[in-house]
Design a protein around this motif. Sequence first.
Motif, PDB file in Angstrom:
ATOM      1  N   TYR A   3       0.835  -1.191   0.000  1.00  8.76           N
ATOM      2  CA  TYR A   3       0.000   0.000   0.000  1.00  8.76           C
ATOM      3  C   TYR A   3       0.875   1.248   0.000  1.00  8.76           C
ATOM      4  CZ  TYR A   3      -3.380  -3.464   1.364  1.00  8.76           C
ATOM      5  OH  TYR A   3      -4.170  -4.566   1.405  1.00  8.76           O
ATOM      6  N   LYS A   4       0.436   2.289  -0.652  1.00  9.32           N
ATOM      7  CA  LYS A   4       1.187   3.521  -0.789  1.00  9.32           C
ATOM      8  C   LYS A   4       1.127   4.297   0.533  1.00  9.32           C
ATOM      9  CE  LYS A   4       0.670   5.626  -4.610  1.00  9.32           C
ATOM     10  NZ  LYS A   4       0.082   6.439  -5.694  1.00  9.32           N
ATOM     11  N   VAL A   6       1.409   7.532   2.766  1.00 10.41           N
ATOM     12  CA  VAL A   6       1.153   8.949   2.541  1.00 10.41           C
ATOM     13  C   VAL A   6       1.498   9.718   3.802  1.00 10.41           C
ATOM     14  CG1 VAL A   6      -0.566  10.658   1.909  1.00 10.41           C
ATOM     15  CG2 VAL A   6      -0.692   8.357   0.943  1.00 10.41           C
ATOM     16  N   THR A  50      -3.982   6.963   4.459  1.00  8.43           N
ATOM     17  CA  THR A  50      -4.469   7.538   3.203  1.00  8.43           C
ATOM     18  C   THR A  50      -4.163   9.033   3.184  1.00  8.43           C
ATOM     19  OG1 THR A  50      -6.674   8.107   4.025  1.00  8.43           O
ATOM     20  CG2 THR A  50      -6.338   5.856   3.237  1.00  8.43           C
ATOM     21  N   SER A  51      -4.541   9.685   2.102  1.00 11.35           N
ATOM     22  CA  SER A  51      -4.338  11.131   1.986  1.00 11.35           C
ATOM     23  C   SER A  51      -5.241  11.911   2.933  1.00 11.35           C
ATOM     24  CB  SER A  51      -4.606  11.572   0.537  1.00 11.35           C
ATOM     25  OG  SER A  51      -5.928  11.246   0.150  1.00 11.35           O
ATOM     26  N   ILE A  75      -7.549  -0.565  -2.693  1.00 10.79           N
ATOM     27  CA  ILE A  75      -6.923   0.176  -3.793  1.00 10.79           C
ATOM     28  C   ILE A  75      -7.536   1.569  -3.958  1.00 10.79           C
ATOM     29  CG2 ILE A  75      -6.571   0.208  -6.293  1.00 10.79           C
ATOM     30  CD1 ILE A  75      -6.225  -2.800  -6.210  1.00 10.79           C
ATOM     31  N   CYS A  78      -6.223   4.019  -1.307  1.00  8.32           N
ATOM     32  CA  CYS A  78      -4.846   4.464  -1.456  1.00  8.32           C
ATOM     33  C   CYS A  78      -4.642   5.366  -2.684  1.00  8.32           C
ATOM     34  CB  CYS A  78      -3.915   3.252  -1.561  1.00  8.32           C
ATOM     35  SG  CYS A  78      -3.865   2.251  -0.056  1.00  8.32           S
ATOM     36  N   ASP A  79      -5.407   5.109  -3.743  1.00 10.58           N
ATOM     37  CA  ASP A  79      -5.145   5.820  -4.992  1.00 10.58           C
ATOM     38  C   ASP A  79      -6.302   6.711  -5.459  1.00 10.58           C
ATOM     39  OD1 ASP A  79      -2.684   4.555  -5.095  1.00 10.58           O
ATOM     40  OD2 ASP A  79      -3.476   2.843  -6.213  1.00 10.58           O
ATOM     41  N   TYR A  80      -7.529   6.303  -5.184  1.00 11.68           N
ATOM     42  CA  TYR A  80      -8.702   7.027  -5.698  1.00 11.68           C
ATOM     43  C   TYR A  80      -9.714   7.204  -4.573  1.00 11.68           C
ATOM     44  CZ  TYR A  80      -6.536   4.906  -9.813  1.00 11.68           C
ATOM     45  OH  TYR A  80      -5.634   4.478 -10.746  1.00 11.68           O
TER      46      TYR A  80
END
Length: 485
Positions: A3-4, A6, A50-51, A75, A78-80
């Motif tokens: 996972y990204k 942030v 997350t962001s 997903i 993390c991204d959308y």
Amino acid sequence: MKYKLVRTTKVNKQYKKAPTAEDILADETVKALKEITNDIQDIVFKEIPTSEGIVTIIHSSSLVEKQTLEKSILIPLCDYIHQIHQLATPVDLKDFKGIIEKLVGGHTLMYFQQTHQLLSMDTYSAPTRAITDTATESTVIGPQDAFTESLQTNISLVRRRIRNPMLKNEDRILGTESNFKISILYIDDLVNKENLNKLRQRIDKVHYPIFTDISMLMQAIEDNPLSPFPQYYMSVRPDTISQYLLDGRIIIFMDNSQAAIVCPTSFFEMFTSIEDYYNRWTMASLLRMLRFFGFFLTILITPTYISALTFHPEILPYELLLNIQESRSKVPFPPIFEVLFIELIIEVLREAGSRLPTKVGQTIGIVGGIVIGTAAVEAGLVSNILIVLVAVSALLSFLPPLFLMSNTSRFVRYIFILAAGFFGLFGQMLALAWLFAHLLRIKSLGTPYMTPFIPRKATDLLDSVIRFPIAFTKGRKGISRAQKK
């Protein structure tokens, strides 16, 4: 998957405001969820950066597959993350019971710790059985697919056949402990509103801890629960259910149950099979008459044997009477005990065969029937003529397409046997009068059970015991009281 990560050191000013009462309620709700699910091993709490800060993911690992969770929740978070806010549904924090029901129903909860927001998304993806043919309502002609234990799959099988925007379904939760979901299907511009409201009221009044099958719900909403007769039709075939829907009936599905209930239903429809409409009208009529009159034959054959030998030997031809007396020359018991003995043996073989594995059960049924029947005749416990009569009576009891009606015929047969043993043909006629009076008194969702004979509707008689050609049976039946005829 990875996972990204942030960075969340820089927090917007909107996150620095003093917590409101709703924020505090959200925190307390998540804490209460942790406490109440502390001993539930498949409830997973997972924190994802997350962001928008840390998000706590709450889901049931046994109801949500990993692939579905990653694709629908992880997903996008993390991204959308904007997709989550668009697709997820805000949770009513004051309805804690509703939150628990969502969690144990396959929903995934997402708690945004920075904004104190609790969202829910339906991610139910538990393993389900594939669509196969049916073993209880098999047909030679026509579709071979059958319902499964998945509510969504069953509804989709019906919608594939009825592509009508007026096909509505209402979901309800039943079972004070199990929280099972049911769905009521009907075609809005056809269904009788009085029948629909009456069914809704009955379902809302049902209070039972757990429903493991829809047959239990059927007993809970019947007009006469003390009657041995089923007052609603049950089927596992999508084509059968679709035909009843187009006739203006109401259908009930239950999650984790394969069958569907048809409301209302008449006595004569218990002997109707969907294959009757696939066959030519001549063969369909012959089979219907065989099923219908077979029901009365199966409850009268052995009682008539008792009446003739005990009270009325003069009703038999002289040669037949001699053969029966010769067959019973070694039997020391009265005919009623002889019949009850062999009937109970048949019931034992049938019940034992249904509980054993398929191959073993078939072997036990065949071998047991032959060995026990032969040994009983040679030992002088029963006559060989009675063996034939009981075997024919048992076969006739399996003619109705609905298995519950087969069980009913077996139960009613014992009433006739006792009546014949005590009073002969006079007792049989009393039992038959009781049977007709009982059938005339029964109702199915407030509709007379003996429709269309009483009350009589001439057009419906064209598709009752005898099935006339399709060109004569286009109209909807009177029992449904549909808005469009």
